[in-house]
Scaffold this motif. Structure first.
Motif, PDB file in Angstrom:
ATOM      1  N   ILE A  31      46.003  37.745  44.014  1.00 38.49           N
ATOM      2  CA  ILE A  31      46.140  36.584  44.883  1.00 38.49           C
ATOM      3  C   ILE A  31      45.703  36.932  46.313  1.00 38.49           C
ATOM      4  CG2 ILE A  31      47.953  35.531  43.502  1.00 38.49           C
ATOM      5  CD1 ILE A  31      50.020  36.481  45.406  1.00 38.49           C
ATOM      6  N   ASN A  52      45.186  35.124  31.046  1.00 40.82           N
ATOM      7  CA  ASN A  52      45.506  35.935  32.223  1.00 40.82           C
ATOM      8  C   ASN A  52      44.301  36.743  32.687  1.00 40.82           C
ATOM      9  OD1 ASN A  52      48.029  34.946  31.783  1.00 40.82           O
ATOM     10  ND2 ASN A  52      49.075  36.909  31.869  1.00 40.82           N
ATOM     11  N   SER A  69      50.450  38.172  34.976  1.00 41.69           N
ATOM     12  CA  SER A  69      49.488  38.050  36.073  1.00 41.69           C
ATOM     13  C   SER A  69      49.037  36.597  36.155  1.00 41.69           C
ATOM     14  CB  SER A  69      48.289  38.975  35.841  1.00 41.69           C
ATOM     15  OG  SER A  69      47.596  38.607  34.667  1.00 41.69           O
ATOM     16  N   ARG A  70      48.123  36.315  37.060  1.00 38.97           N
ATOM     17  CA  ARG A  70      47.681  34.940  37.270  1.00 38.97           C
ATOM     18  C   ARG A  70      47.126  34.336  35.987  1.00 38.97           C
ATOM     19  NH1 ARG A  70      43.436  35.375  41.933  1.00 38.97           N
ATOM     20  NH2 ARG A  70      42.709  36.957  40.475  1.00 38.97           N
ATOM     21  N   ASP A 117      44.461  32.281  34.818  1.00 37.21           N
ATOM     22  CA  ASP A 117      43.181  31.760  35.289  1.00 37.21           C
ATOM     23  C   ASP A 117      42.561  30.733  34.352  1.00 37.21           C
ATOM     24  OD1 ASP A 117      43.180  33.018  37.666  1.00 37.21           O
ATOM     25  OD2 ASP A 117      41.370  34.198  37.345  1.00 37.21           O
ATOM     26  N   ARG A 165      42.351  26.073  37.652  1.00 35.13           N
ATOM     27  CA  ARG A 165      43.285  27.146  38.018  1.00 35.13           C
ATOM     28  C   ARG A 165      43.918  26.910  39.381  1.00 35.13           C
ATOM     29  NH1 ARG A 165      41.289  30.735  41.625  1.00 35.13           N
ATOM     30  NH2 ARG A 165      42.365  32.559  40.805  1.00 35.13           N
ATOM     31  N   THR A 213      47.552  28.641  38.919  1.00 33.00           N
ATOM     32  CA  THR A 213      47.276  30.012  38.473  1.00 33.00           C
ATOM     33  C   THR A 213      48.403  30.978  38.827  1.00 33.00           C
ATOM     34  OG1 THR A 213      45.666  31.828  38.534  1.00 33.00           O
ATOM     35  CG2 THR A 213      45.977  30.582  40.571  1.00 33.00           C
ATOM     36  N   HIS A 214      49.108  30.718  39.947  1.00 31.47           N
ATOM     37  CA  HIS A 214      50.159  31.632  40.396  1.00 31.47           C
ATOM     38  C   HIS A 214      51.403  31.580  39.507  1.00 31.47           C
ATOM     39  CE1 HIS A 214      48.390  31.652  44.751  1.00 31.47           C
ATOM     40  NE2 HIS A 214      47.702  32.395  43.906  1.00 31.47           N
ATOM     41  N   LEU A 245      52.263  34.541  37.180  1.00 33.34           N
ATOM     42  CA  LEU A 245      52.958  35.741  37.659  1.00 33.34           C
ATOM     43  C   LEU A 245      54.406  35.774  37.187  1.00 33.34           C
ATOM     44  CD1 LEU A 245      51.555  35.706  41.311  1.00 33.34           C
ATOM     45  CD2 LEU A 245      51.029  37.425  39.559  1.00 33.34           C
ATOM     46  N   THR A 296      54.351  28.613  33.489  1.00 30.07           N
ATOM     47  CA  THR A 296      53.120  27.818  33.443  1.00 30.07           C
ATOM     48  C   THR A 296      53.311  26.598  32.556  1.00 30.07           C
ATOM     49  OG1 THR A 296      51.795  29.836  33.731  1.00 30.07           O
ATOM     50  CG2 THR A 296      50.655  27.875  32.944  1.00 30.07           C
TER      51      THR A 296
END
Length: 460
Positions: A67, A118, A128-129, A131, A152, A175-176, A179, A185
């Motif tokens: 990020i 990810n 992780s993000r 994407d 994303r 996208t965050h 994490l 998500t």
């Protein structure tokens, strides 16, 4: 080394990494390093202080480097800084993914799957993000499959499932949310779109590479004007040309990640991701793969995580083998307008995509249409390049061995609990394996089919 930090100022951000920082502080204490500690409100402020010389070093979790990389001033953070010490620690994680709480009979009832990709290589154990965020809505009764891609950078209100600590109710890029795990998500997308997601599938860069390679590569069709000489994501690889391209794992990954080569940027990237997914599904559901399913599963072991029970996956495989349904694929992409807004995970402002509420409404209605046994194309989207978003398959005839949905409903004669013999004789195997699905996924809505025997110069 750590001893070089004696008398120096070290920056950290406890607000965003309260769990990991103590491990590094203990390492400094063990080496008797005397230093001045300076805390920052966000990892972006922390990184800026290092760049500006306000601090001599910083303690940061690797998970945040992605990020930080998104901020233009720190694009090359991993090469313009030097790691002098790293500490590895482990957190408890279930060995078995909990089965979905929203299960349905996948051979008889419609369902929606979230595919979260990810931005990491290696183990899926690292959060992780996210994407890639794609919803796949399947109706086994009607044979409809709708792929809905979400940018994303979509600026959404974060929703945290029970027991997961994240910025509940704060605004951030989609996208965050990765994490904090795929559950975050999933919950965030459900709230943003007002839908229910039945299952999740989590993959990363390595997953896609291993999956495509296990399939022996995939075939994608690149429309005119969309050839790429060299991939931005991996400049060592050959790009793609107009027409049919056979991609092995790494090239398929680079094709799915490419956006810098296109005028339409991220919008074309999500189209590429849908093309790759469709090509993977075509290969997986081909008789040659299904009849060697055991070897295929061995090859992709650990390539993905899902909360769909294995029994339901087996039901889907058996359904495909015995019924061989004529799937009709349609596509939809949510749109947004670029802006710079505060992002909770960053603790500062960054580029985001403000959702186009009309496209969100239309996407929700398309999903509902498929769930109700209708075509997603029945919901028009005036703002899309292809309002229907339909990837038509050709009419089926005796040569393909497939039935025409207009006169045949395979669901009517299918019993998911029954035991079926292998439906493919050696003669059928030979003819089915030679069959290539002739649709062109880039010509959605125009039904212009691709024949592998054509050349680009042919008048067709």
């Amino acid at each position: 080394s750590l001893s070089d930090l004696n008398g120096k100022t070290i920056g950290l951000c406890t607000a965003q990494d309260a769990e990991g920082i103590p491990y590094m502080e203990k390492a400094l204490e063990k080496d008797n390093v005397q230093y001045t500690k300076q805390d920052f409100a966000s990892v972006i402020d922390l990184t800026a202080a290092l760049y500006n010389g306000e601090i001599d070093a910083m303690i940061i979790n690797d998970g945040f480097l992605g990020i930080i990389h998104d901020v233009e001033d720190f694009t090359f953070v991993t090469t313009s800084t030097k790691v002098i010490y790293s500490e590895v620690y482990y957190t408890p994680r279930p060995n078995v993914i909990q089965d979905s709480q929203d299960q349905v009979n996948v051979t008889k009832e419609p369902f929606t799957v979230l595919i979260s990709g990810n931005d990491t290589y290696g183990s899926l154990g690292e959060n992780s993000r996210s994407d890639v965020n794609m919803l796949v809505t399947v109706n086994p009764k009607s044979g409809e499959v709708l792929m809905t891609s979400i940018p994303r950078d979509y600026y959404v209100e974060v929703d945290c499932p029970e027991g997961i600590a994240c910025a509940q109710g704060e605004m951030d890029k989609l996208t965050h949310t990765g994490l904090h795990g795929i559950e975050t998500t999933e919950a965030t997308i459900e709230k943003a779109l007002g839908i229910n997601i039945n299952y999740t599938v989590r993959v990363n860069f390595s997953s896609l590479v291993n999956l495509v390679d296990a399939l022996g590569g995939i075939d994608v069709v690149v429309d005119k004007g969309l050839a790429v000489k060299t991939f931005y994501a991996n400049e060592t690889l050959e790009g793609v040309s107009e027409g049919k391209n056979h991609l092995e794992g790494e090239r398929a990954l680079a094709f799915a990640r490419e956006r810098h080569a296109y005028v339409d940027g991220d919008n074309q990237r999500v189209r590429n991701q849908q093309i790759v997914l469709r090509a993977i599904i075509d290969k997986i559901t081909s008789p040659s793969i299904l009849l060697n399913y055991g070897n295929f599963v061995d090859a992709i072991g650990g390539a993905f995580e899902t909360d769909m029970p294995s029994s339901q996956m087996k039901d889907l495989i058996r359904y495909q083998l015995t019924v061989n349904p004529h799937w009709k694929f349609e596509s939809c992409s949510l749109r947004g307008e670029g802006s710079t807004e505060y992002c909770a995970e960053l603790g500062t402002a960054a580029y985001v995509a403000i959702p186009d509420e009309e496209s969100v409404r239309i996407a929700r209605e398309k999903i509902e249409a498929v769930l109700n046994g209708k075509s997603a194309g029945s919901i028009q989207d005036p703002g899309a390049s292809d309002p229907a978003g339909t990837i038509e398959q050709p009419e089926q005839d005796e040569e393909t061995g497939l039935q025409d949905d207009a006169v045949y409903d395979p669901y009517d004669s299918y019993d998911s609990s029954a035991q079926y013999e292998d439906p493919y004789s050696p003669d059928q195997q030979e003819s089915d394996s030679a069959y290539t699905d002739p649709y062109d996924p880039n010509d959605a809505g125009e039904s212009q089919y691709y024949n592998p025997n054509w050349t680009l110069d042919d008048e067709q």
